[in-house]
Design a protein around this motif. Structure first.
Motif, PDB file in Angstrom:
ATOM      1  N   SER A  56      55.265-104.515  34.100  1.00 24.16           N
ATOM      2  CA  SER A  56      55.295-105.974  34.210  1.00 24.16           C
ATOM      3  C   SER A  56      55.006-106.412  35.631  1.00 24.16           C
ATOM      4  CB  SER A  56      56.675-106.506  33.799  1.00 24.16           C
ATOM      5  OG  SER A  56      56.933-106.186  32.458  1.00 24.16           O
ATOM      6  N   ALA A  57      54.501-107.628  35.766  1.00 26.01           N
ATOM      7  CA  ALA A  57      54.248-108.200  37.087  1.00 26.01           C
ATOM      8  C   ALA A  57      54.486-109.701  37.019  1.00 26.01           C
ATOM      9  CB  ALA A  57      52.818-107.926  37.529  1.00 26.01           C
ATOM     10  N   THR A  58      55.280-110.195  37.966  1.00 25.43           N
ATOM     11  CA  THR A  58      55.555-111.618  38.093  1.00 25.43           C
ATOM     12  C   THR A  58      55.471-111.968  39.567  1.00 25.43           C
ATOM     13  OG1 THR A  58      57.045-111.531  36.201  1.00 25.43           O
ATOM     14  CG2 THR A  58      57.220-113.454  37.605  1.00 25.43           C
ATOM     15  N   GLY A  59      54.768-113.051  39.878  1.00 29.17           N
ATOM     16  CA  GLY A  59      54.645-113.463  41.265  1.00 29.17           C
ATOM     17  C   GLY A  59      53.577-114.524  41.405  1.00 29.17           C
ATOM     18  N   PHE A  60      53.057-114.653  42.631  1.00 31.29           N
ATOM     19  CA  PHE A  60      51.988-115.614  42.848  1.00 31.29           C
ATOM     20  C   PHE A  60      51.095-115.174  43.994  1.00 31.29           C
ATOM     21  CE2 PHE A  60      55.235-117.092  45.747  1.00 31.29           C
ATOM     22  CZ  PHE A  60      54.526-117.519  46.859  1.00 31.29           C
ATOM     23  N   ILE A  61      49.893-115.718  43.982  1.00 35.96           N
ATOM     24  CA  ILE A  61      48.890-115.530  45.018  1.00 35.96           C
ATOM     25  C   ILE A  61      48.453-116.924  45.447  1.00 35.96           C
ATOM     26  CG2 ILE A  61      46.519-114.750  45.474  1.00 35.96           C
ATOM     27  CD1 ILE A  61      46.925-112.677  43.201  1.00 35.96           C
ATOM     28  N   VAL A  62      48.229-117.150  46.731  1.00 37.05           N
ATOM     29  CA  VAL A  62      47.661-118.420  47.170  1.00 37.05           C
ATOM     30  C   VAL A  62      46.177-118.190  47.427  1.00 37.05           C
ATOM     31  CG1 VAL A  62      47.686-120.249  48.899  1.00 37.05           C
ATOM     32  CG2 VAL A  62      49.838-119.219  48.145  1.00 37.05           C
ATOM     33  N   ALA A  63      45.357-118.858  46.627  1.00 34.75           N
ATOM     34  CA  ALA A  63      43.896-118.727  46.726  1.00 34.75           C
ATOM     35  C   ALA A  63      43.357-119.910  47.530  1.00 34.75           C
ATOM     36  CB  ALA A  63      43.286-118.694  45.329  1.00 34.75           C
ATOM     37  N   THR A  64      42.905-119.641  48.739  1.00 34.18           N
ATOM     38  CA  THR A  64      42.456-120.715  49.629  1.00 34.18           C
ATOM     39  C   THR A  64      40.995-121.109  49.424  1.00 34.18           C
ATOM     40  OG1 THR A  64      41.935-119.096  51.349  1.00 34.18           O
ATOM     41  CG2 THR A  64      44.129-120.102  51.415  1.00 34.18           C
ATOM     42  N   ASP A  65      40.233-120.301  48.690  1.00 36.51           N
ATOM     43  CA  ASP A  65      38.796-120.548  48.534  1.00 36.51           C
ATOM     44  C   ASP A  65      38.417-121.254  47.244  1.00 36.51           C
ATOM     45  OD1 ASP A  65      38.317-119.290  50.965  1.00 36.51           O
ATOM     46  OD2 ASP A  65      38.084-117.330  50.021  1.00 36.51           O
ATOM     47  N   VAL A  66      39.389-121.618  46.410  1.00 33.97           N
ATOM     48  CA  VAL A  66      39.085-122.285  45.142  1.00 33.97           C
ATOM     49  C   VAL A  66      39.881-123.582  45.049  1.00 33.97           C
ATOM     50  CG1 VAL A  66      38.556-120.110  43.958  1.00 33.97           C
ATOM     51  CG2 VAL A  66      40.871-121.044  43.844  1.00 33.97           C
ATOM     52  N   SER A  67      39.539-124.405  44.047  1.00 31.08           N
ATOM     53  CA  SER A  67      40.276-125.643  43.803  1.00 31.08           C
ATOM     54  C   SER A  67      40.288-125.913  42.307  1.00 31.08           C
ATOM     55  CB  SER A  67      39.639-126.804  44.565  1.00 31.08           C
ATOM     56  OG  SER A  67      38.394-127.128  43.990  1.00 31.08           O
ATOM     57  N   LEU A  68      40.903-127.023  41.932  1.00 33.93           N
ATOM     58  CA  LEU A  68      40.947-127.405  40.530  1.00 33.93           C
ATOM     59  C   LEU A  68      40.027-128.586  40.231  1.00 33.93           C
ATOM     60  CD1 LEU A  68      44.751-126.896  39.774  1.00 33.93           C
ATOM     61  CD2 LEU A  68      42.839-125.305  39.479  1.00 33.93           C
ATOM     62  N   ASP A  69      39.174-128.927  41.198  1.00 31.34           N
ATOM     63  CA  ASP A  69      38.112-129.906  40.961  1.00 31.34           C
ATOM     64  C   ASP A  69      37.032-129.723  42.033  1.00 31.34           C
ATOM     65  OD1 ASP A  69      39.237-131.034  43.232  1.00 31.34           O
ATOM     66  OD2 ASP A  69      39.877-132.871  42.270  1.00 31.34           O
ATOM     67  N   GLY A  70      35.893-130.344  41.843  1.00 29.50           N
ATOM     68  CA  GLY A  70      34.799-130.242  42.812  1.00 29.50           C
ATOM     69  C   GLY A  70      34.005-128.955  42.672  1.00 29.50           C
ATOM     70  N   VAL A  71      33.220-128.635  43.710  1.00 24.05           N
ATOM     71  CA  VAL A  71      32.323-127.474  43.647  1.00 24.05           C
ATOM     72  C   VAL A  71      33.065-126.141  43.621  1.00 24.05           C
ATOM     73  CG1 VAL A  71      30.369-128.648  44.730  1.00 24.05           C
ATOM     74  CG2 VAL A  71      31.977-127.381  46.151  1.00 24.05           C
ATOM     75  N   ARG A  72      34.276-126.099  44.099  1.00 25.06           N
ATOM     76  CA  ARG A  72      35.075-124.870  44.105  1.00 25.06           C
ATOM     77  C   ARG A  72      36.013-124.775  42.899  1.00 25.06           C
ATOM     78  NH1 ARG A  72      34.715-122.301  49.046  1.00 25.06           N
ATOM     79  NH2 ARG A  72      33.831-123.549  50.711  1.00 25.06           N
ATOM     80  N   SER A  73      35.813-125.635  41.901  1.00 27.00           N
ATOM     81  CA  SER A  73      36.706-125.687  40.754  1.00 27.00           C
ATOM     82  C   SER A  73      36.625-124.425  39.895  1.00 27.00           C
ATOM     83  CB  SER A  73      36.379-126.895  39.876  1.00 27.00           C
ATOM     84  OG  SER A  73      37.192-126.892  38.718  1.00 27.00           O
ATOM     85  N   VAL A  74      37.794-123.976  39.446  1.00 30.76           N
ATOM     86  CA  VAL A  74      37.874-122.827  38.545  1.00 30.76           C
ATOM     87  C   VAL A  74      38.181-123.255  37.105  1.00 30.76           C
ATOM     88  CG1 VAL A  74      38.476-121.185  40.359  1.00 30.76           C
ATOM     89  CG2 VAL A  74      40.300-122.416  39.158  1.00 30.76           C
ATOM     90  N   ILE A  75      38.253-124.555  36.853  1.00 31.41           N
ATOM     91  CA  ILE A  75      38.527-125.058  35.512  1.00 31.41           C
ATOM     92  C   ILE A  75      37.414-124.623  34.561  1.00 31.41           C
ATOM     93  CG2 ILE A  75      38.865-127.143  34.099  1.00 31.41           C
ATOM     94  CD1 ILE A  75      41.161-126.568  36.053  1.00 31.41           C
ATOM     95  N   SER A  76      37.784-124.197  33.379  1.00 32.19           N
ATOM     96  CA  SER A  76      36.884-123.733  32.307  1.00 32.19           C
ATOM     97  C   SER A  76      36.194-122.412  32.636  1.00 32.19           C
ATOM     98  CB  SER A  76      35.841-124.793  31.952  1.00 32.19           C
ATOM     99  OG  SER A  76      36.486-125.944  31.462  1.00 32.19           O
ATOM    100  N   ARG A  77      36.674-121.692  33.620  1.00 32.75           N
ATOM    101  CA  ARG A  77      36.153-120.362  33.940  1.00 32.75           C
ATOM    102  C   ARG A  77      37.135-119.311  33.405  1.00 32.75           C
ATOM    103  NH1 ARG A  77      31.970-121.386  37.394  1.00 32.75           N
ATOM    104  NH2 ARG A  77      32.166-123.196  38.737  1.00 32.75           N
ATOM    105  N   ALA A  78      36.654-118.093  33.249  1.00 30.77           N
ATOM    106  CA  ALA A  78      37.513-117.003  32.781  1.00 30.77           C
ATOM    107  C   ALA A  78      38.283-116.424  33.957  1.00 30.77           C
ATOM    108  CB  ALA A  78      36.677-115.915  32.120  1.00 30.77           C
ATOM    109  N   ILE A  79      39.565-116.140  33.744  1.00 29.07           N
ATOM    110  CA  ILE A  79      40.363-115.426  34.737  1.00 29.07           C
ATOM    111  C   ILE A  79      40.666-114.060  34.127  1.00 29.07           C
ATOM    112  CG2 ILE A  79      42.559-116.445  33.981  1.00 29.07           C
ATOM    113  CD1 ILE A  79      43.310-116.427  37.057  1.00 29.07           C
ATOM    114  N   VAL A  80      40.429-113.003  34.914  1.00 25.47           N
ATOM    115  CA  VAL A  80      40.414-111.642  34.374  1.00 25.47           C
ATOM    116  C   VAL A  80      41.304-110.728  35.210  1.00 25.47           C
ATOM    117  CG1 VAL A  80      38.928-109.681  33.824  1.00 25.47           C
ATOM    118  CG2 VAL A  80      38.040-112.005  33.598  1.00 25.47           C
TER     119      VAL A  80
END
Length: 177
Positions: A126-150
């Motif tokens: 099991s793994a529980t925690g978090f990562i802070v991703a400074t190079d992405v966002s939830l809107d605009g050109v760096r948005s990860v919305i509707s992309r696959a997370i793997v």
């Protein structure tokens, strides 16, 4: 003796009531409206790994919180965002490459924006925690919305100067608001 209501007192009472009504609505306007997205990771064929990912945009980047189970015990794995929101083709780098901005919009970093980091599974898998991703966002050109997370079988090499093979996908989900 008759009670007479002074006009000034009546105006003050009306003004106080109006201010109360207006201020009660301010809570809705000024409350924190955080940008948030979620993904449910399902196992890829032949694997059992599953879990949830929550992405919340903060001032210092996107906080990627994860809760994953059924991973190989005591192992490290890469967490990446792929260009397309398609979990069927995540093992084909040409069909679903890791998310990266065009060269003219990229920072000087050698890693792609979609390379979020590594996750460590404990002795129970099991793994529980978090990562802070400074190079992405939830809107605009760096948005990860509707992309696959793997979640991949291997870990990212933090010292690599170019993207490398992190192995097949163990689990995949699509990021949704």
């Amino acid at each position: 003796m008759r009670n007479r209501f002074d006009g000034r007192a009546l105006r003050a009472l009306i003004a106080t009531a109006a201010c109360s009504v207006m201020l009660s609505g301010c809570g809705l306007i000024f409350q924190n409206h955080e940008k948030r997205a979620d993904a449910v990771l399902q196992p890829t064929p032949g694997n059992a790994t599953r879990g949830t990912i929550t992405l919340i945009e903060r001032a210092d980047g996107v906080q990627v919180s994860y809760s994953l189970t059924d991973m190989p015990p005591n192992s490290d794995h890469a967490l990446t965002v792929h260009e397309r929101g398609d979990c069927i083709s995540v093992n084909d780098p040409e069909a679903s490459p890791v998310f990266a901005l065009p060269p003219e919009r990229r920072t000087a970093s050698a890693r792609s924006e979609g390379e979020l980091g590594n996750i460590h599974a404990d002795a129970t898998g099991s793994a529980t925690g978090f990562i802070v991703a400074t190079d992405v966002s939830l809107d605009g050109v760096r948005s990860v919305i509707s992309r696959a997370i793997v979640l991949h079988r291997e870990a990212l090499d933090p010292y690599a100067s170019a993207p490398h093979n992190v192995g097949p996908a163990l689990a995949c989900g699509v990021i949704r608001r």
